[in-house]
Scaffold this active site. Structure first.
Site, PDB file in Angstrom:
ATOM      1  N   ASN A 203       0.902  -1.089   0.041  1.00 44.01           N
ATOM      2  CA  ASN A 203      -0.055   0.122  -0.020  1.00 44.01           C
ATOM      3  C   ASN A 203       1.014   1.266   0.080  1.00 44.01           C
ATOM      4  O   ASN A 203       1.327   1.669   0.886  1.00 44.01           O
ATOM      5  CB  ASN A 203      -0.960  -0.117   1.375  1.00 44.01           C
ATOM      6  CG  ASN A 203      -2.121   0.979   1.163  1.00 44.01           C
ATOM      7  OD1 ASN A 203      -1.623   2.056   0.580  1.00 44.01           O
ATOM      8  ND2 ASN A 203      -3.089   0.953   1.845  1.00 44.01           N
ATOM      9  N   ASP A 204       1.364   1.767  -1.135  1.00 44.83           N
ATOM     10  CA  ASP A 204       1.890   2.919  -1.193  1.00 44.83           C
ATOM     11  C   ASP A 204       1.531   4.320  -0.466  1.00 44.83           C
ATOM     12  O   ASP A 204       2.264   4.989  -0.570  1.00 44.83           O
ATOM     13  CB  ASP A 204       1.904   3.125  -2.884  1.00 44.83           C
ATOM     14  CG  ASP A 204       3.148   2.700  -3.753  1.00 44.83           C
ATOM     15  OD1 ASP A 204       4.044   2.328  -3.115  1.00 44.83           O
ATOM     16  OD2 ASP A 204       2.975   2.514  -5.006  1.00 44.83           O
ATOM     17  N   CYS A 205       0.322   4.337   0.025  1.00 46.41           N
ATOM     18  CA  CYS A 205      -0.126   5.127   0.679  1.00 46.41           C
ATOM     19  C   CYS A 205      -0.121   4.976   2.287  1.00 46.41           C
ATOM     20  O   CYS A 205      -0.471   5.978   2.925  1.00 46.41           O
ATOM     21  CB  CYS A 205      -1.522   5.604   0.156  1.00 46.41           C
ATOM     22  SG  CYS A 205      -1.594   5.777  -1.558  1.00 46.41           S
TER      23      CYS A 205
ATOM     24  N   GLN B  49       5.684   9.579  -1.073  1.00 51.44           N
ATOM     25  CA  GLN B  49       6.486   8.337  -1.047  1.00 51.44           C
ATOM     26  C   GLN B  49       7.987   8.735  -0.664  1.00 51.44           C
ATOM     27  O   GLN B  49       8.554   7.856  -0.045  1.00 51.44           O
ATOM     28  CB  GLN B  49       6.308   7.692  -2.522  1.00 51.44           C
ATOM     29  CG  GLN B  49       5.383   6.634  -2.647  1.00 51.44           C
ATOM     30  CD  GLN B  49       3.964   7.419  -2.603  1.00 51.44           C
ATOM     31  OE1 GLN B  49       3.936   8.362  -3.313  1.00 51.44           O
ATOM     32  NE2 GLN B  49       2.896   6.940  -2.115  1.00 51.44           N
TER      33      GLN B  49
END
Ligand code: BGC
Ligand code: NOJ
Length: 834
Positions: free
Chosen positions: A505-507, A522
């Site tokens: 989950n990049d967020c 990021q």
């Protein structure tokens, strides 16, 4: 049926909703021809297709929008696309037909002249239009041949009226000045660099060729032309645009030669068509390279040898037919590797055609070029490309092998990895760097899938550099060891893996604490936080740690396998101790060691990722916890359109959580439906044997099913999109970000390996389906390690899971793995469920 978007302004929201619910689809599947047939140009969004298999690619929409590039959508862009435009789909490969005072396009855009008939067929690697206006029929076929760096557009015009017709055909493309990013920004320079040559019917785009480039592009047609333009301003005219080019409406190109500004390529052909008569024209848009020392024919004049050689191959209709047949044969062969015949047409259609096609496209593009990914941003993702392999490796294992080596070459010596790399240079992107702590484990996932598919253990012994530095190269197996140990060596206070910048989950940016707009969630903040931990990575470690141990065993290193399994056990126990919340798995611990995804939280009490992945990895299965977790997922995260990523949605921005809480509720990572991780839950359901539920989840995001709600869903009904708006959103069910998503690979793994149950193991193919009640008997043909398997599954007691009997060529075999016999070419397999 379709209401233009501008009318929506005039109706209230409730009417708007009602209107959408009343409308239907915008086309239909033609399974026999492996095509989706779009019957109106006015789809809710441009519905696109991809042309190209190796190096030359084009994106093409149902209204002829799109662009082409060679290898890298950012650095070698051939035609210009105009981003974020109105209408959205502006610029493409256009044909204008001038018939008296009427000007129209076979793809409807850009003139948007009402057509008498319109049909667009997106096929596998090609697109066709069949349109007509005032007694002229236009059939266009667009594709990229398998072995050339060009796109063919063949247009066939037929006079279906009873009068002779004098019409004019115009072609039009706008060149991009190669670097698509610079092309949109650096006008002080770029308005002065454009250069072209025109020879016969071929227009050469040679901007920057004079200096550091040895490549140029061409646009040509296999017939004499009656005019051309290469300056956009001359062709369109001042204050005109693509929808009303002055040259076309005047009936004559101006013969302009571009110097700077915006070079284009437009041909004019005057055509006389008697009643019933047809004429066809082959247009070639090509990319050509010359060796550095053979750039010039004479001073300032481009060496045209590669262009001439290319054009010589596509001179006639027969040439085009031959190249097209070759493309079709290429795909028929690829799509014969895994096929299913079941009673469910939608499953057959997805498995046999569209899901595998999308797997190829995601493999080729990673997350670079779509109508949602600009092609100028992200390159190849370490995590993304490894996951793409999972759905691609059976198609062309040799290319998968090469990709694995490319990806591993961007790993660092300590096992961490560049998060992204550029396809052209194959070097890591230092502006993003490393610190996404799930990345290393995905390399094990991709490599294991390759070795299980092919049995080729030589790849594990291949010498592979770190950060592209060959002087520190080790075997690929050593890379995997460092991937594994990266997690072992980077644990937090609960003995769970440190999350770093983010995991899948990049967020979920637990070490970011960004307070100012414009900072990248990021990249802001430290990549190493000593506290924040991920239960999701723990699940990955258990799953891919075991796959690593199996690879070690394959190489005869039982001590390493044993060591790995000890570490896996430690992680398993850590998850049960501190990663279990009572009814589901915790998602993470933040930088203050507070739980995320727990009943203790006010918002974001439960997340999909840790529950899906820990359960599919087998954590808590024997303890009954996986079942509990999956029940909780159903209870709290399920909605009509899929399984949401978390609930309740975050309603305020949390500094300590980052981008996840930046999205309004219901969108993207904040309680949207991420189609990518729905299959994790579905697979987890197959692990505990619940076929009904596994299939229910499969259906919710499956394009062949969501086609029925195309008007709400909006994106193409033949491919998955990344995200569908969740229950908290303004219009739940709206899809976004179609095509380039790990969803393709994961849904294909889910349906082909877990639900239909044909899974490659090191010892051979395993057949262990997990289907919904009433699914019935089915047949699968699977090509695997040089042999063809004809598998018939019967389910006389209509069970969800369980293999009662496995018969291989008449012989009963224990378990569900078909033992692989080297050199054997055909296997006839009968599986009785029960
Ligand atoms: C998106 C993520 C994506 C990330 C890539 C975010 O804005 O929400 O889905 O993975 O950007 O950098
Ligand atoms: C899209 C990214 O490409 C992928 O790497 C990431 O896992 C998901 N978004 C979820 O954030």
């Amino acid at each position: 049926m379709f209401m233009p978007f501008y009318l929506i302004d005039f109706i209230t929201r409730s009417n708007y909703k009602k209107y959408w619910e009343d409308t239907m689809k915008f086309g239909f599947f033609d399974d026999l021809n492996k095509e989706y047939v779009i019957t109106t140009p006015k789809t809710p969004l441009p519905w696109i297709n991809y042309l190209g298999t190796n190096d030359f690619f084009s994106l093409v929409s149902n209204t002829a929008g799109g662009y082409s590039f060679y290898k890298d959508a950012k650095l070698l862009r051939i035609t210009r696309f105009r981003y974020n435009n109105v209408p959205m789909d502006t610029n493409g490969k256009y044909f204008y037909i001038k018939d008296g005072d009427t000007v129209w396009n076979p793809g409807w855009q850009p003139t948007k002249t009402d057509l008498d008939s319109y049909e667009c067929r997106h096929g596998i690697g090609y697109t066709k239009w069949n349109s007509s206006k005032n007694g002229v029929k236009a059939e266009v076929l667009a594709f990229v041949p398998t072995d050339d760096t060009c796109e063919i557009n063949r247009i066939k015009l037929t006079n279906t009226s009873s009068e002779a017709k004098d019409i004019k055909l115009f072609s039009y493309v706008e060149w991009c000045l190669w670097n698509a990013d610079d092309d949109m920004k650096n006008f002080q320079r770029n308005f002065s660099t454009g250069e072209v040559e025109i020879v016969g019917s071929t227009i050469f785009h040679k901007t920057e060729y004079r200096e550091r480039r040895n490549h140029y592009a061409i646009y040509s047609v296999n017939a004499p032309i009656d005019g051309f333009d290469t300056s956009r301003d001359a062709f369109l005219g001042a204050y005109h645009d693509n929808h009303d080019p002055e040259a076309v409406f005047n009936g004559a190109c101006t013969g302009s030669e571009a110097h700077g500004w915006s070079p284009v390529a437009a041909h004019q052909i005057n055509i006389k068509l008697n009643p019933g008569e047809s004429k066809s024209y082959v247009f070639v848009l090509g990319y050509c390279e010359n060796p550095e020392d053979q750039k010039w024919e004479s001073k300032g004049v481009v060496n045209k040898a590669p262009a001439n050689a290319m054009l010589a191959k596509y001179k006639t209709d027969e040439d085009v037919d031959k190249a097209f047949a070759k493309l079709n044969a290429y795909w028929d062969n690829l799509l014969s590797i895994y096929t299913v015949e079941s009673n469910n047409d939608k499953v057959n259609r997805m498995v046999n055609i569209w899901n595998q096609y999308q797997c190829m496209v995601t493999f080729n593009m990673s997350r670079s070029a779509s109508y949602f990914e600009s092609g100028i941003g992200r390159g190849m993702g370490f995590r993304d490309s490894n996951q793409d392999l999972l759905g691609f490796v059976h198609l062309i294992p040799e290319r998968a092998r090469e990709r694995i080596i490319d990806i591993a070459s961007t790993q660092f010596e300590n096992g961490s990895a560049y998060h992204q790399y550029q396809p052209l240079t194959k070097r890591g992107n230092s502006d993003i760097g490393s610190g996404f702590n799930d990345d290393p484990l995905w390399l094990i996932a991709g490599t294991s899938a390759y070795v299980r598919e092919t049995g080729d253990i030589s790849i594990l012994k291949e010498m592979v550099p770190y950060d592209n530095d060959m002087s520190v190269a080790t075997t690929l197996m050593e890379h995997l060891k460092r991937s594994f140990d990266f997690t072992v060596n980077n644990k937090g206070p609960h003995n769970l893996p440190l999350i770093g910048r983010a995991d899948w989950n990049d967020c979920l940016n637990l070490n970011c604490f960004s307070e100012h707009p414009g900072e990248s969630f990021q990249c802001f903040g430290p990549s190493e936080g000593p506290v924040a931990e991920s239960v999701f990575i723990a699940g990955m470690f258990v799953k891919y740690g075991e796959e690593y141990a199996q690879l070690a065993e394959l190489l005869g290193d039982t001590a390493e396998a044993e060591r790995a399994r000890k570490e896996i056990k430690i992680m398993y126990d850590a998850v049960l101790k501190d990663g279990w919340d009572g009814e589901w798995f915790v998602r993470a611990y933040d930088a203050y060691s507070n739980k995320i995804g727990s009943k203790e939280c006010e918002e974001g009490k439960i997340f999909i990722e840790s529950n899906g992945f820990c359960s599919l990895a087998g954590i808590g299965v024997k303890e009954g916890l996986a079942e509990k977790a999956l029940d909780s997922v159903k209870k709290y995260l399920d909605c009509k359109y899929g399984v949401m990523i978390l609930q309740p949605a975050y309603t305020v921005y949390h500094l300590e959580l980052g981008e996840i809480s930046s999205y309004p509720p219901g969108y993207k990572e904040n309680a949207g439906i991420f189609c990518h991780n729905n299959p994790w839950v579905s697979i987890a359901e197959t692990v505990i044997g619940r076929g009904d539920r596994a299939f229910e989840i499969y259906k919710k995001t499956c394009p062949a099913y969501t086609e029925e709600i195309s008007e709400i869903h909006k994106t193409e009904p033949y491919v998955y999109c990344q995200m569908v708006a969740g229950n908290d959103a303004y219009i739940p069910g709206e899809g976004k970000n179609s095509w380039l998503t790990g969803t393709a690979a994961w849904t294909f793994c889910n349906i082909s390996q877990y639900i239909l149950g044909v899974y490659p193991t090191h010892k051979g193919l395993s057949v262990d389906p997990c289907v919904p009640h009433g699914f019935g008997d089915f047949k699968i043909t699977r090509k695997f390690r040089g042999a063809t398997y004809h598998i018939e599954v019967s389910n006389p007691s209509d069970v969800e899971k369980g293999v009662k009997e496995l018969i291989v060529d008449g012989n009963k075999v224990d378990g569900c793995v078909i033992p692989f016999v080297d050199g054997k070419k055909e296997y006839n397999v009968k599986v009785v469920m029960g």
